[in-house]
Design an enzyme around this catalytic site. Structure first.
Site, PDB file in Angstrom:
ATOM      1  N   ASP A   8       0.830  -1.215   0.000  1.00  0.00           N
ATOM      2  CA  ASP A   8       0.000   0.000   0.000  1.00  0.00           C
ATOM      3  C   ASP A   8       0.862   1.261   0.000  1.00  0.00           C
ATOM      4  O   ASP A   8       1.958   1.273   0.567  1.00  0.00           O
ATOM      5  CB  ASP A   8      -0.913  -0.028   1.245  1.00  0.00           C
ATOM      6  N   ASN A  56     -10.911  -2.478  -5.292  1.00  0.00           N
ATOM      7  CA  ASN A  56     -10.158  -1.484  -6.083  1.00  0.00           C
ATOM      8  C   ASN A  56     -10.828  -1.165  -7.426  1.00  0.00           C
ATOM      9  O   ASN A  56     -10.509  -0.161  -8.057  1.00  0.00           O
ATOM     10  CB  ASN A  56      -8.707  -1.936  -6.322  1.00  0.00           C
ATOM     11  N   LEU A 180      -6.630  -4.829   7.454  1.00  0.00           N
ATOM     12  CA  LEU A 180      -6.397  -5.965   6.560  1.00  0.00           C
ATOM     13  C   LEU A 180      -7.008  -5.765   5.170  1.00  0.00           C
ATOM     14  O   LEU A 180      -6.625  -6.459   4.232  1.00  0.00           O
ATOM     15  CB  LEU A 180      -6.953  -7.248   7.183  1.00  0.00           C
TER      16      LEU A 180
HETATM   17  C1  IPE Z   1      -5.377  -2.705  -0.144  1.00  0.00           C
HETATM   18  O1  IPE Z   1      -5.076  -1.367  -0.252  1.00  0.00           O
HETATM   19  C2  IPE Z   1      -5.331  -3.357  -1.489  1.00  0.00           C
HETATM   20  C3  IPE Z   1      -4.010  -3.484  -2.078  1.00  0.00           C
HETATM   21  C4  IPE Z   1      -2.873  -3.097  -1.548  1.00  0.00           C
HETATM   22  C5  IPE Z   1      -3.970  -4.134  -3.353  1.00  0.00           C
HETATM   23  P1  IPE Z   1      -6.209  -0.255  -0.391  1.00  0.00           P
HETATM   24  O2  IPE Z   1      -5.512   1.039  -0.485  1.00  0.00           O
HETATM   25  O3  IPE Z   1      -7.143  -0.601  -1.490  1.00  0.00           O
HETATM   26  O4  IPE Z   1      -6.990  -0.401   0.986  1.00  0.00           O
HETATM   27  P2  IPE Z   1      -7.819   0.662   1.821  1.00  0.00           P
HETATM   28  O5  IPE Z   1      -8.801   1.300   0.872  1.00  0.00           O
HETATM   29  O6  IPE Z   1      -6.842   1.665   2.350  1.00  0.00           O
HETATM   30  O7  IPE Z   1      -8.454  -0.127   2.920  1.00  0.00           O
HETATM   31  C1  IPE Z   2      -1.562   0.273  -3.323  1.00  0.00           C
HETATM   32  O1  IPE Z   2      -1.390   1.639  -3.333  1.00  0.00           O
HETATM   33  C2  IPE Z   2      -1.815  -0.289  -4.695  1.00  0.00           C
HETATM   34  C3  IPE Z   2      -3.209  -0.685  -4.915  1.00  0.00           C
HETATM   35  C4  IPE Z   2      -4.144  -0.650  -4.035  1.00  0.00           C
HETATM   36  C5  IPE Z   2      -3.549  -1.164  -6.235  1.00  0.00           C
HETATM   37  P1  IPE Z   2      -2.613   2.642  -3.310  1.00  0.00           P
HETATM   38  O2  IPE Z   2      -2.992   2.953  -4.705  1.00  0.00           O
HETATM   39  O3  IPE Z   2      -3.707   2.174  -2.441  1.00  0.00           O
HETATM   40  O4  IPE Z   2      -1.899   3.907  -2.658  1.00  0.00           O
HETATM   41  P2  IPE Z   2      -2.509   4.887  -1.566  1.00  0.00           P
HETATM   42  O5  IPE Z   2      -2.921   4.064  -0.403  1.00  0.00           O
HETATM   43  O6  IPE Z   2      -3.644   5.594  -2.211  1.00  0.00           O
HETATM   44  O7  IPE Z   2      -1.353   5.784  -1.239  1.00  0.00           O
HETATM   45 MG    MG Z   3      -4.120   2.400  -0.458  1.00  0.00          MG
END
Ligand code: IPE
Ligand code: IPE
Ligand code: MG
Length: 238
Positions: A8, A56, A180
């Site tokens: 993340d 996502n 999680l």
């Molecule tokens: C979790 O991260 C999913 C991945 C890292 C692929 P998200 O950024 O989607 O999760 P939330 O929205 O902060 O819970």
């Molecule tokens: C994790 O990074 C990658 C995916 C969830 C696909 P994010 O895109 O969630 O990055 P933040 O949390 O917005 O910084």
């Molecule tokens: Mg994220």
């Protein structure tokens, strides 16, 4: 040992630099390569990476299509490297919402790396643990004698988990959030949790080593009592 990582922080990494979020995903993909190689050097048995959650899909179409494109490129460039390093690749999650070309790339990568007897690399794409559990529960109906191991086998089936992986020993999440986000809920029943402040594109071998060192200092009890804790045997007449 099974390590799972919630990768993340790509978006924030890009935003902090005045770049579009997709630039963070490009940088994140480079970090994946480095961490996979570091994990193989650290002799991990299984590494499961959370690349794209079912939730996502709610992101803007431009971002989700960039992520799918990057994943396809990753398979294209990394499959050969996996073969060279005896890494067996498996993509877990739903497959019915991925486009046909990507699906064929996944199947081809899995086929080409199937002989790998080194690390088992699992990449979770369009993955939702709650959905997997519900689907496995549906398949479990009528099996009154099903035990947790049997249920785990059903989960692997639902997730296209071949070969099957064991429960998670260490779960790492980068980006500073402590949740999680619907990842491996069943498999993390007794996982040790390690939260890293660093954003995913900045995560590298040193951070992985730090997480493994942190894990090495943990005492896992699985509901029992600590073997070397003197309080554990007090009153047992020893
Ligand atoms: C979790 O991260 C999913 C991945 C890292 C692929 P998200 O950024 O989607 O999760 P939330 O929205 O902060 O819970
Ligand atoms: C994790 O990074 C990658 C995916 C969830 C696909 P994010 O895109 O969630 O990055 P933040 O949390 O917005 O910084
Ligand atoms: Mg994220």
């Amino acid at each position: 040992m099974h390590v799972a990582i919630i990768m993340d922080g790509n978006g924030r990494w890009a935003t902090q630099r005045g770049l579009p979020r997709t630039a963070g995903h490009v940088e994140g993909a480079k970090a994946v390569r480095a961490v996979v190689e570091a994990a193989a050097r650290a002799d991990l048995g299984t590494l499961t990476l959370y690349a794209f959650s079912a939730a996502n899909w709610t992101r803007p179409a431009g971002e989700t299509s960039a992520l799918m494109r990057l994943f396809g490129q990753y398979l294209f460039t990394e499959t050969r490297r996996c073969v060279e390093q005896s890494i067996r690749l498996n993509v877990i999650g739903r497959r019915d919402r991925l486009n046909g070309n990507l699906l064929r790339s996944i199947e081809q990568s899995e086929r080409l790396t199937a002989g790998g007897n080194g690390m088992h690399l699992r990449v979770a794409v369009d993955y939702s643990s709650q959905r997997s559990i519900v689907e496995a529960a549906r398949r479990a109906c009528g099996h009154a004698d099903l035990d947790p191991e049997g249920f785990m086998r059903l989960l692997q089936e639902v997730d296209h988990g071949t070969p099957p992986a064991g429960e998670v020993d260490l779960l790492i999440r980068t980006g500073g959030e402590r949740r999680l986000s619907d990842f491996l809920l069943w498999e993390c029943a007794y996982a040790e949790l390690h939260f890293a402040e660093c954003l995913w594109p900045d995560f590298g071998e040193a951070h992985l080593r730090a997480a493994l060192d942190d894990y090495a200092g943990r005492q896992r009890r699985f509901g029992g009592v600590a073997a070397r804790d003197p309080r554990a045997t007090r009153g047992e007449g020893a």
